[in-house]
Write a protein that holds these residues in place. Structure first.
Motif, mmCIF file in Angstrom:
data_model
loop_
_atom_site.group_PDB
_atom_site.id
_atom_site.type_symbol
_atom_site.label_atom_id
_atom_site.label_comp_id
_atom_site.label_asym_id
_atom_site.label_seq_id
_atom_site.Cartn_x
_atom_site.Cartn_y
_atom_site.Cartn_z
ATOM 1 N N LYS A 194 2.594 -3.129 9.795
ATOM 2 C CA LYS A 194 2.608 -2.177 8.687
ATOM 3 C C LYS A 194 1.191 -1.685 8.427
ATOM 4 O O LYS A 194 0.237 -2.454 8.451
ATOM 5 N N TRP A 197 -2.963 -0.543 3.130
ATOM 6 C CA TRP A 197 -2.816 0.103 1.829
ATOM 7 C C TRP A 197 -3.835 1.237 1.716
ATOM 8 O O TRP A 197 -4.979 1.104 2.148
ATOM 9 N N HIS A 245 -1.107 -6.242 -0.512
ATOM 10 C CA HIS A 245 -0.513 -5.602 0.666
ATOM 11 C C HIS A 245 -0.951 -6.320 1.940
ATOM 12 O O HIS A 245 -0.132 -6.565 2.837
ATOM 13 N N HIS A 249 1.806 -8.153 4.223
ATOM 14 C CA HIS A 249 2.244 -7.394 5.394
ATOM 15 C C HIS A 249 1.352 -7.524 6.623
ATOM 16 O O HIS A 249 1.824 -7.265 7.739
#
Length: 513
Positions: A194, A197, A245, A249
């Motif tokens: 992912k 951020w 984040h 992730h």
């Protein structure tokens, strides 16, 4: 008695810098912030860095509201005069309530300026795990031996109970670096995790960008690199969001390919938390504690968590303390006697002028974002400077100016000691440079390159491979006496094309590789 006013610098923006429970100012102390234009004139900073710092300062001032006196001035001295209503240098106050407080600044220049003002009390440093006195005691215990990272890192782990199982390290090993050197995937051009951020810009960012444009048009300041959109946190709330984040992730996949590089994925699984940490928006304790919690709860493997903890509780703390421990003359160290000026294409971040794909790609990353992770910094940018014999003081200044997370305390030990080996081994045991084979093994950057990592001479000679052998030859006597480089130096005797290699390297000069 009214609380004493407290001055915060632009890298002291988190709540822990105003916390009276940990040696900070009174809970209701008025706050002074100074935006000094002279800082931007002094160096030709990356535009994204200037934008981030000013945005973070102005966001913090907006949060503090009526508690803060925010002064935009030419210099810190002028700003203090306007904020306090009395001339600088400050005279010794007759009333203790007139004394200004400030937490220990992060640069020698700022510390010395504050210390020269009789009306200023410097409070202990914040934003680090290890107090100065604790590091000094550790260094005294190791006087006459070495101040290597590994010993310091273990001491920090033990002292703060980080990743400990009883009296030993979690998992039985202190350092899992050997588990974190996997090659990048060969079947895809991204790591597949992912994405990081990212913030949303607001009216304050727009105001900062307008001011930077105006100052630049007026010829008041000059920048390198590109600005926008902002990629890093400028507020405490944003910084916490970025930390959450990452832990959720990206931390689980961080460790294995921590040292790998992919052209289309410059961020990989890296946290990008160095910028908010160095702005003071995050405290290192909360970062490592959240990472350890992820390991204890089974949400992230030990090699990823230990690698992240080592970066913050180990390397970041180590660099901070060596900056002060080695003294001001460390800045002028040049054990290898490198004096070549930085070439224009490097100073201007002109990635288009460079043929070598690894260097062009990384230079473009710096130009466009003001950031790249530690391996491109060390093994592409720093290695180029070391092989070509660039002045280490100029290289240090370049890293300071061109990286959003770059500050004097960050870059001086990292560049003089780690990257350029200009301290002759005070900090590291060997120079960190390599031929193209390392870059080929750890990245996908060599495939489309015009050069071949295996070629030392000829039209397709890799500048890193040729440069590596030329560097060993240039410093043969010194490096032959180093047990970590002696074997490589002996390899020079097996090169039948060394003379041709040296001639070609000399002809290239400071032309873009």
């Amino acid at each position: 008695m009214a609380p004493r006013p407290h001055w915060i610098f632009g890298d002291q923006l988190g709540p822990h810098f105003l916390d009276p429970r940990h040696g900070g100012p009174d809970a209701h102390a008025p706050v002074i912030m100074i935006e000094a234009r002279s800082v931007l004139r002094r160096r030709r900073f990356h535009r994204a860095k200037a934008h981030l710092v000013l945005s973070a300062m102005r966001h913090r001032a907006a949060e503090l509201g009526d508690r803060v006196t925010y002064v935009r001035a030419d210099t810190y001295a002028e700003g203090l005069e306007r904020a306090l209503g009395r001339p600088v240098p400050l005279a010794e106050p007759t009333d203790e309530g007139d004394r200004l407080t400030v937490h220990h600044p992060t640069s020698r220049r700022a510390r010395d300026f504050a210390a020269a003002l009789d009306g200023v009390e410097i409070l202990p440093a914040r934003g680090f795990l290890v107090p100065h006195a604790e590091f000094a005691a550790w260094a005294d215990r190791h006087a006459g031996t070495s101040l290597r990272l590994e010993g310091f890192y273990r001491a920090v782990r033990e002292r703060h109970g980080l990743l400990m199982d009883g009296d030993g390290p979690a998992g039985g090993r202190w350092n899992l670096d050997h588990d974190n050197r996997e090659r990048p995937p060969r079947d895809r051009d991204t790591l597949g995790v992912k994405g990081p951020w990212r913030p949303r810009e607001d009216a304050i960012d727009e105001e900062v960008r307008h001011d930077l444009d105006r100052w630049e048009r007026a010829g008041d300041v000059s920048f390198v690199g590109r600005d926008g959109p902002r990629r890093f946190p400028a507020t405490r709330r944003e910084a916490l969001a970025a930390l959450r984040h990452f832990i959720t992730h990206r931390l689980p996949g961080f460790g294995g390919q921590e040292d790998a590089m992919l052209a289309a994925d410059p961020v990989m699984s890296h946290s990008l938390l160095s910028a908010p940490l160095n702005l003071g928006l995050l405290d290192p304790a909360e970062c490592v504690e959240r990472a350890e919690r992820a390991y204890r709860e089974g949400d992230a493997p030990l090699n990823s968590v230990e690698g992240f903890v080592r970066q913050i509780a180990g390397w970041r703390e180590y660099v901070w303390h060596l900056y002060w421990h080695f003294g001001e003359d460390y800045r002028d160290r040049n054990a290898l006697r490198h004096t070549a000026p930085l070439p224009g294409w490097f100073l201007e971040l002109d990635a288009g002028a460079v043929t070598a794909n690894c260097l062009s790609t990384v230079l473009a990353q710096v130009r466009d974002t003001g950031w790249t992770h530690h391996i491109p910094r060390l093994m592409v940018l720093g290695s180029r400077a070391l092989q070509d014999g660039w002045d280490p003081a100029a290289v240090t200044d370049w890293f300071h100016r061109c990286f959003v997370d770059g500050y004097d305390w960050v870059m001086l030990p990292n560049v003089v000691g780690m990257s350029q080996y200009a301290d002759g081994g005070l900090m590291t045991t060997k120079p960190y440079t390599s031929g193209g084979a390392y870059i080929h093994r750890m990245s996908d950057l060599c495939g489309p390159c015009a050069y071949r990592p295996s070629d030392r001479t000829g039209e397709r000679a890799c500048p890193y491979t040729a440069g590596y052998w030329a560097f060993l030859h240039r410093h043969r006597e010194r490096l032959a006496a180093n047990h970590r480089t002696a074997r490589a130096v002996h390899g020079l005797d097996r090169l039948t094309d060394l003379g041709e290699l040296l001639d070609e390297t000399a002809r290239r000069g400071d032309a873009p590789p």
